[in-house]
Design a protein around this motif. Structure first.
Motif, PDB file in Angstrom:
ATOM      1  N   THR A 265       0.869  -1.275  -0.144  1.00  0.00           N
ATOM      2  CA  THR A 265      -0.133   0.041  -0.012  1.00  0.00           C
ATOM      3  C   THR A 265       0.911   1.148  -0.006  1.00  0.00           C
ATOM      4  OG1 THR A 265      -1.876  -1.196   1.120  1.00  0.00           O
ATOM      5  CG2 THR A 265      -1.744   1.203   1.395  1.00  0.00           C
ATOM      6  N   PHE A 266       0.605   2.147  -0.945  1.00  0.00           N
ATOM      7  CA  PHE A 266       1.342   3.241  -1.073  1.00  0.00           C
ATOM      8  C   PHE A 266       0.639   4.545   0.095  1.00  0.00           C
ATOM      9  CE2 PHE A 266       1.525   1.900  -5.405  1.00  0.00           C
ATOM     10  CZ  PHE A 266       2.753   1.852  -5.332  1.00  0.00           C
ATOM     11  N   THR A 267       1.427   4.773   0.940  1.00  0.00           N
ATOM     12  CA  THR A 267       1.036   5.922   2.039  1.00  0.00           C
ATOM     13  C   THR A 267       1.841   7.297   2.260  1.00  0.00           C
ATOM     14  OG1 THR A 267       2.172   4.737   3.581  1.00  0.00           O
ATOM     15  CG2 THR A 267       0.105   3.861   3.419  1.00  0.00           C
ATOM     16  N   LEU A 268       1.421   8.056   3.111  1.00  0.00           N
ATOM     17  CA  LEU A 268       2.306   9.163   3.082  1.00  0.00           C
ATOM     18  C   LEU A 268       3.526   8.715   4.130  1.00  0.00           C
ATOM     19  CD1 LEU A 268       2.591  12.275   3.222  1.00  0.00           C
ATOM     20  CD2 LEU A 268       1.324  12.581   5.102  1.00  0.00           C
TER      21      LEU A 268
ATOM     22  N   GLN B  31       3.499   3.034 -15.705  1.00  0.00           N
ATOM     23  CA  GLN B  31       1.954   3.459 -16.322  1.00  0.00           C
ATOM     24  C   GLN B  31       1.667   4.794 -15.728  1.00  0.00           C
ATOM     25  OE1 GLN B  31      -0.371   1.672 -17.988  1.00  0.00           O
ATOM     26  NE2 GLN B  31       1.468   0.443 -18.813  1.00  0.00           N
ATOM     27  N   THR B  32       1.026   5.360 -16.707  1.00  0.00           N
ATOM     28  CA  THR B  32       0.371   6.889 -16.446  1.00  0.00           C
ATOM     29  C   THR B  32      -1.227   6.542 -16.501  1.00  0.00           C
ATOM     30  OG1 THR B  32       2.385   7.827 -17.207  1.00  0.00           O
ATOM     31  CG2 THR B  32       0.622   9.040 -16.959  1.00  0.00           C
ATOM     32  N   ARG B  33      -1.729   7.493 -15.496  1.00  0.00           N
ATOM     33  CA  ARG B  33      -3.189   7.562 -15.568  1.00  0.00           C
ATOM     34  C   ARG B  33      -3.486   9.069 -15.427  1.00  0.00           C
ATOM     35  NH1 ARG B  33      -6.702   4.862 -11.049  1.00  0.00           N
ATOM     36  NH2 ARG B  33      -7.999   5.707 -12.593  1.00  0.00           N
ATOM     37  N   ILE B  34      -4.513   9.337 -16.363  1.00  0.00           N
ATOM     38  CA  ILE B  34      -5.088  10.774 -16.189  1.00  0.00           C
ATOM     39  C   ILE B  34      -6.293  10.706 -15.353  1.00  0.00           C
ATOM     40  CG2 ILE B  34      -5.882  12.667 -17.743  1.00  0.00           C
ATOM     41  CD1 ILE B  34      -4.386  11.054 -19.922  1.00  0.00           C
ATOM     42  N   LEU B  35      -6.131  11.501 -14.327  1.00  0.00           N
ATOM     43  CA  LEU B  35      -7.316  11.484 -13.147  1.00  0.00           C
ATOM     44  C   LEU B  35      -7.816  12.996 -13.341  1.00  0.00           C
ATOM     45  CD1 LEU B  35      -5.497   9.760 -10.392  1.00  0.00           C
ATOM     46  CD2 LEU B  35      -6.955   8.881 -11.952  1.00  0.00           C
ATOM     47  N   ASP B  36      -8.912  13.264 -12.681  1.00  0.00           N
ATOM     48  CA  ASP B  36      -9.435  14.709 -12.411  1.00  0.00           C
ATOM     49  C   ASP B  36      -8.358  15.691 -11.666  1.00  0.00           C
ATOM     50  OD1 ASP B  36     -11.704  13.846 -13.440  1.00  0.00           O
ATOM     51  OD2 ASP B  36     -12.734  13.425 -11.660  1.00  0.00           O
ATOM     52  N   GLN B  37      -7.529  15.198 -10.987  1.00  0.00           N
ATOM     53  CA  GLN B  37      -6.524  15.861 -10.082  1.00  0.00           C
ATOM     54  C   GLN B  37      -5.390  16.310 -11.072  1.00  0.00           C
ATOM     55  OE1 GLN B  37      -7.903  13.047  -9.071  1.00  0.00           O
ATOM     56  NE2 GLN B  37      -7.336  12.508  -6.962  1.00  0.00           N
TER      57      GLN B  37
ATOM     58  N   ASN C  46      12.378  -0.332  -6.132  1.00  0.00           N
ATOM     59  CA  ASN C  46      11.598   0.446  -5.384  1.00  0.00           C
ATOM     60  C   ASN C  46      10.399   1.036  -6.231  1.00  0.00           C
ATOM     61  OD1 ASN C  46      10.706   2.597  -3.430  1.00  0.00           O
ATOM     62  ND2 ASN C  46      12.176   4.117  -4.439  1.00  0.00           N
ATOM     63  N   ILE C  47       9.055   0.915  -5.736  1.00  0.00           N
ATOM     64  CA  ILE C  47       7.914   1.189  -6.831  1.00  0.00           C
ATOM     65  C   ILE C  47       7.305   2.282  -6.031  1.00  0.00           C
ATOM     66  CG2 ILE C  47       5.769   0.212  -7.849  1.00  0.00           C
ATOM     67  CD1 ILE C  47       6.901  -2.467  -7.223  1.00  0.00           C
ATOM     68  N   PHE C  48       7.188   3.359  -6.861  1.00  0.00           N
ATOM     69  CA  PHE C  48       6.647   4.757  -6.326  1.00  0.00           C
ATOM     70  C   PHE C  48       5.703   5.284  -7.304  1.00  0.00           C
ATOM     71  CE2 PHE C  48      10.675   5.253  -8.535  1.00  0.00           C
ATOM     72  CZ  PHE C  48      10.393   6.067  -9.299  1.00  0.00           C
ATOM     73  N   LEU C  49       5.141   6.298  -6.812  1.00  0.00           N
ATOM     74  CA  LEU C  49       3.971   7.156  -7.287  1.00  0.00           C
ATOM     75  C   LEU C  49       4.529   8.388  -7.646  1.00  0.00           C
ATOM     76  CD1 LEU C  49       0.903   6.330  -5.057  1.00  0.00           C
ATOM     77  CD2 LEU C  49       1.684   5.326  -7.326  1.00  0.00           C
ATOM     78  N   GLU C  50       4.404   8.929  -8.679  1.00  0.00           N
ATOM     79  CA  GLU C  50       4.792  10.261  -9.116  1.00  0.00           C
ATOM     80  C   GLU C  50       3.502  10.980  -9.647  1.00  0.00           C
ATOM     81  OE1 GLU C  50       9.224  10.309 -10.871  1.00  0.00           O
ATOM     82  OE2 GLU C  50       7.898   9.149 -11.933  1.00  0.00           O
ATOM     83  N   SER C  51       3.289  12.214  -9.459  1.00  0.00           N
ATOM     84  CA  SER C  51       1.972  12.764  -9.861  1.00  0.00           C
ATOM     85  C   SER C  51       2.364  14.502  -9.849  1.00  0.00           C
ATOM     86  CB  SER C  51       1.064  12.768  -8.767  1.00  0.00           C
ATOM     87  OG  SER C  51       1.244  13.376  -7.723  1.00  0.00           O
ATOM     88  N   ASP C  52       1.593  15.072 -10.483  1.00  0.00           N
ATOM     89  CA  ASP C  52       1.664  16.736 -10.524  1.00  0.00           C
ATOM     90  C   ASP C  52       0.507  17.270  -9.510  1.00  0.00           C
ATOM     91  OD1 ASP C  52      -0.529  16.063 -12.125  1.00  0.00           O
ATOM     92  OD2 ASP C  52       0.015  17.177 -13.773  1.00  0.00           O
ATOM     93  N   PHE C  53       0.064  16.566  -8.720  1.00  0.00           N
ATOM     94  CA  PHE C  53      -0.730  16.957  -7.612  1.00  0.00           C
ATOM     95  C   PHE C  53      -0.595  16.441  -6.362  1.00  0.00           C
ATOM     96  CE2 PHE C  53      -2.762  13.150  -9.735  1.00  0.00           C
ATOM     97  CZ  PHE C  53      -2.913  12.440  -8.838  1.00  0.00           C
ATOM     98  N   ASP C  54      -1.451  16.588  -5.235  1.00  0.00           N
ATOM     99  CA  ASP C  54      -0.883  16.152  -3.824  1.00  0.00           C
ATOM    100  C   ASP C  54      -1.432  14.736  -3.784  1.00  0.00           C
ATOM    101  OD1 ASP C  54      -0.699  15.514  -1.264  1.00  0.00           O
ATOM    102  OD2 ASP C  54      -2.329  16.711  -0.611  1.00  0.00           O
TER     103      ASP C  54
ATOM    104  N   GLY D 208      -8.680   2.982  -3.861  1.00  0.00           N
ATOM    105  CA  GLY D 208      -8.293   2.192  -4.985  1.00  0.00           C
ATOM    106  C   GLY D 208      -7.116   2.265  -5.837  1.00  0.00           C
ATOM    107  N   ASP D 209      -6.362   3.281  -5.731  1.00  0.00           N
ATOM    108  CA  ASP D 209      -5.227   3.785  -6.647  1.00  0.00           C
ATOM    109  C   ASP D 209      -3.972   3.675  -5.539  1.00  0.00           C
ATOM    110  OD1 ASP D 209      -6.345   4.655  -9.022  1.00  0.00           O
ATOM    111  OD2 ASP D 209      -6.867   6.636  -8.032  1.00  0.00           O
ATOM    112  N   THR D 210      -4.134   3.372  -4.301  1.00  0.00           N
ATOM    113  CA  THR D 210      -2.836   3.082  -3.303  1.00  0.00           C
ATOM    114  C   THR D 210      -3.005   1.789  -2.384  1.00  0.00           C
ATOM    115  OG1 THR D 210      -4.159   4.540  -1.712  1.00  0.00           O
ATOM    116  CG2 THR D 210      -2.883   5.671  -3.028  1.00  0.00           C
ATOM    117  N   ASP D 211      -4.005   1.325  -2.152  1.00  0.00           N
ATOM    118  CA  ASP D 211      -4.185   0.318  -1.343  1.00  0.00           C
ATOM    119  C   ASP D 211      -4.045  -1.007  -2.018  1.00  0.00           C
ATOM    120  OD1 ASP D 211      -4.624   2.488   0.574  1.00  0.00           O
ATOM    121  OD2 ASP D 211      -6.634   1.784   1.083  1.00  0.00           O
ATOM    122  N   ASN D 212      -3.313  -1.872  -1.178  1.00  0.00           N
ATOM    123  CA  ASN D 212      -3.397  -3.214  -1.775  1.00  0.00           C
ATOM    124  C   ASN D 212      -3.023  -3.470  -3.248  1.00  0.00           C
ATOM    125  OD1 ASN D 212      -3.979  -4.179   1.011  1.00  0.00           O
ATOM    126  ND2 ASN D 212      -6.104  -3.912   0.405  1.00  0.00           N
TER     127      ASN D 212
END
Length: 187
Positions: free
Chosen positions: A55-58, A105-111, A126-134, A141-145
């Motif tokens: 799970t991806f968390t702060l 993989q890139t997803r286009i979200l509302d944020q 190391n698997i990580f998330l990158e974004s142009d938003f918080d 659904g995008d972070t857990d499990n």
């Protein structure tokens, strides 16, 4: 007359050359020579595949870190591919079939834009998330499990016509079945 003598001489030569007599007895076998130095071993493709869930968390800075255990040998020139379990579908028999996507993989979200990405050494992935938003605004659904399939291939095995974007091709190339994949849940 000269031409006739030349012609008859050529005809006699062809006649004697083309004649065969009875075959003579076979010769003796020679002695075996010294044994030469051992040659270099051929390429032995010993890749591995493992599934991890995390799970991806702060608190983990939106990254999932996986250190290769001693049971998985990764060399500096090996290639590591990471696939994200994107979705599931049903086959003709109603059985669930996993849909895997090669990362990043890139997803286009509302944020904005969200990218699942990774880097690796021969010690870890190391698997990580990158974004142009918080990232704190992401739904569970995008972070857990999240489930990732890590494939480790010797560099020699990635040459040729191997379709590395297709996890099924990679597993078939390595001779790995779905049942033999180790599944690890990270805390």
């Amino acid at each position: 007359m000269k031409k006739l003598n030349l012609f008859l001489g050529a005809l006699a030569t062809v006649f004697f050359i083309s004649c065969e007599g009875p075959q003579g007895p076979p010769g003796f076998d020679g002695f075996d020579g010294e044994r030469g130095p051992a040659g270099q071993d051929g390429v032995n493709i010993l890749g591995q595949v493992v599934d991890i869930e995390g799970t991806f968390t702060l608190e983990n800075d939106y990254s999932i870190f996986y250190e290769f255990p001693q049971s998985i040998e990764v060399f500096e020139n090996d290639v590591v591919f990471v696939y994200l379990l994107w979705d599931e579908t049903e086959d003709g028999n109603g059985e669930l079939v996993d849909i895997w996507r090669l990362m990043p993989q890139t997803r286009i979200l509302d944020q904005g834009l969200l990218q699942y990405n990774f880097d690796y050494t021969f010690f870890d992935v190391n698997i990580f998330l990158e974004s142009d938003f918080d990232l704190a605004t992401l739904p569970a659904g995008d972070t857990d499990n999240q489930v990732f399939r890590i494939a480790i291939l010797p560099a020699e095995s990635t040459t040729g016509k191997l379709d590395t974007s297709n996890i099924n091709s990679v597993m078939a190339h390595l001779g790995i079945t779905e049942d033999s994949i180790q599944k690890i849940k990270l805390d």
